[in-house]
Scaffold this active site. Structure first.
Site, PDB file in Angstrom:
ATOM      1  CG  HIS A 142     131.981  44.486 -36.709  1.00 35.75           C
ATOM      2  ND1 HIS A 142     132.892  45.221 -35.971  1.00 35.75           N
ATOM      3  CD2 HIS A 142     131.567  45.303 -37.715  1.00 35.75           C
ATOM      4  CE1 HIS A 142     133.029  46.422 -36.508  1.00 35.75           C
ATOM      5  NE2 HIS A 142     132.231  46.493 -37.566  1.00 35.75           N
ATOM      6  CE  LYS A 163     129.025  48.390 -36.774  1.00 39.04           C
ATOM      7  NZ  LYS A 163     129.618  48.825 -38.035  1.00 39.04           N
ATOM      8  CG  ASP A 181     135.089  47.299 -32.978  1.00 37.73           C
ATOM      9  OD1 ASP A 181     134.672  47.397 -34.150  1.00 37.73           O
ATOM     10  OD2 ASP A 181     136.184  46.823 -32.680  1.00 37.73           O
ATOM     11  NE  ARG A 247     106.437  52.521 -48.138  1.00 34.28           N
ATOM     12  CZ  ARG A 247     105.872  53.372 -48.999  1.00 34.28           C
ATOM     13  NH1 ARG A 247     105.791  53.044 -50.289  1.00 34.28           N
ATOM     14  NH2 ARG A 247     105.392  54.526 -48.581  1.00 34.28           N
TER      15      ARG A 247
END
Length: 310
Positions: A142, A163, A181, A247
Site C-alpha cells: 500500500h 501520500k 494506492d 537529523r
C-alpha cells in the site's frame, strides 16, 4: 512444489511483435512455464541429455547454417525428435524463416513457430528479462510509486496521511507517476525490485474530497510511467514530540521487500512541511550517495578537521 505460473505463447508473440508461421495453431494453448531459453543446436545433432523441454527454443544463424547441410530425411528425423518433447514454441531470429519440412512437422506436433528480425543475442536477452519479470517473486504494498529524477521513490504510510497529495505535487513539478494506492512489486533477480500499477488503477490517483483523477489525461503521457525500479522508500508518519528523528543521516535505515533491503527514510508530517520538495530532495540526495558523495560524512570530516586543527 510445482510452478503454476505460466505465460501463453500468444502473450510472447504480442509482446515482441513476432511473426507467426503457424497461424493454424492456437497460441493461447501453448504455455511457457520457465524464464530460461535454449538454443537447440546440440538437440538438432541428436544430443538430448540435460535437455529442458519447457524452455522456449531459439534458432539463430548457427542452427540455420547447420540445418542447411542436412538432407530432407535428416531434417525430418531431427525435427520429429525435437517436437516429440513438449516444447512451448520455436522462435527464429535475424529474419530467418523455417522451411516447409520444419513447418510440416511443427503443425503435426502442434508446436508454434515464430520469427523476429532482431539479432539472436539481443532478442534472447530481452526475452529472458521479460520472462523473469513474469515469473519473479511478487508482492503488493500500500503506497505510491513515483519516478523522481530517475530514482524510484516508494512513498508509504497510513491511509489518509498524504501520500497521493505528495505524488500529485511531484507530478506537477515534472516527475512521473507509476502507481497510486497499490504497488505491485516484482524481484526479477537478487539485486533489483520493480514496481508497477495494477491494470485496473493504472494512471489513476485518488484524492480525498475530489475523487479519482486520470493523471495521463490531465497532465499528458510525460507525467506517467508503466514500470520503475524501486530505489528509495519514504515512510510518512504523524509527528510525535517524544520521538527522536534522524537529523544527520549518518546511518541508513532499510525496509526489507522480498528479501532485498531498500534504503528507507521516516518522514514526520507537520503543518507547513512541503512533502513534495522533501521527497524530491531525498531522491536527489540518494542519487548523490550512489555516485559516491555523502553530505553527512562531509560534515563529519569538516568537524574532525576543525577539532584536529584546534
Amino acid at each position: 512444489m510445482a510452478n503454476n505460473k505460466f505465460v501463453t505463447v500468444a502473450t510472447v508473440q504480442e509482446r515482441f511483435n513476432l511473426t507467426n508461421f503457424t497461424p493454424e495453431l492456437n497460441l493461447e494453448d501453448a504455455h511457457v512455464t520457465v524464464a530460461d531459453v535454449n538454443r537447440p543446436a546440440l538437440q538438432l545433432h541428436g544430443f538430448y541429455e540435460h535437455f529442458e523441454p519447457s524452455r522456449i527454443q531459439v534458432i539463430g544463424n548457427v542452427e540455420v547454417a547447420y540445418l542447411s547441410k542436412k538432407s530432407d530425411e535428416e531434417k525430418v528425423e531431427s525435427f520429429s525428435k525435437l517436437f516429440s518433447y513438449d516444447i512451448p514454441c520455436v522462435i527464429f531470429c535475424r529474419g530467418e524463416e523455417p522451411g516447409p519440412i520444419l513447418l510440416q512437422e511443427a503443425v503435426k506436433a502442434k508446436v508454434p513457430i515464430l520469427g523476429t528480425d532482431r539479432s539472436t543475442s539481443e532478442f534472447m536477452s530481452a526475452l529472458i528479462f521479460s520472462l523473469n519479470m513474469d515469473f519473479a517473486p511478487y508482492t503488493t504494498i500500500h503506497g505510491v510509486l513515483v519516478d523522481v529524477y530517475g530514482e524510484g521513490l516508494l512513498i508509504t504510510g497510513e491511509s489518509g496521511i498524504g501520500k497521493s497529495e505528495a505524488a500529485l505535487e511531484l507530478i506537477r513539478r515534472g516527475h512521473r507517476l507509476v502507481s497510486d494506492d497499490v504497488v505491485e512489486i516484482r524481484r526479477p533477480n537478487n539485486e533489483r525490485l520493480y514496481g508497477r500499477a495494477p491494470s485496473i488503477t493504472q494512471y489513476l490517483i485518488e484524492l480525498r474530497g475530489i475523487g479519482i483523477i486520470d493523471v495521463k489525461s490531465l497532465y499528458g503521457v510525460e507525467a506517467v510511467k508503466d514500470e520503475q525500479r524501486i530505489d528509495l522508500v519514504i515512510k510518512l508518519e504523524d509527528w510525535t514530540k517524544e520521538k527522536e528523528y534522524d537529523r544527520l543521516g549518518m546511518t541508513d535505515e532499510y525496509m526489507n521487500i522480498l528479501g532485498i533491503d531498500v534504503t528507507c527514510h521516516s518522514l514526520p508530517i507537520r503543518p507547513g512541511r512541503n512533502l513534495a520538495i522533501i521527497c524530491e530532495t531525498a531522491a536527489v540526495n540518494h542519487r548523490q550517495k550512489k555516485m559516491g558523495y555523502n553530505a553527512a560524512e562531509e560534515l563529519y570530516r569538516r568537524v574532525q578537521n576543525n577539532i584536529d586543527n584546534n
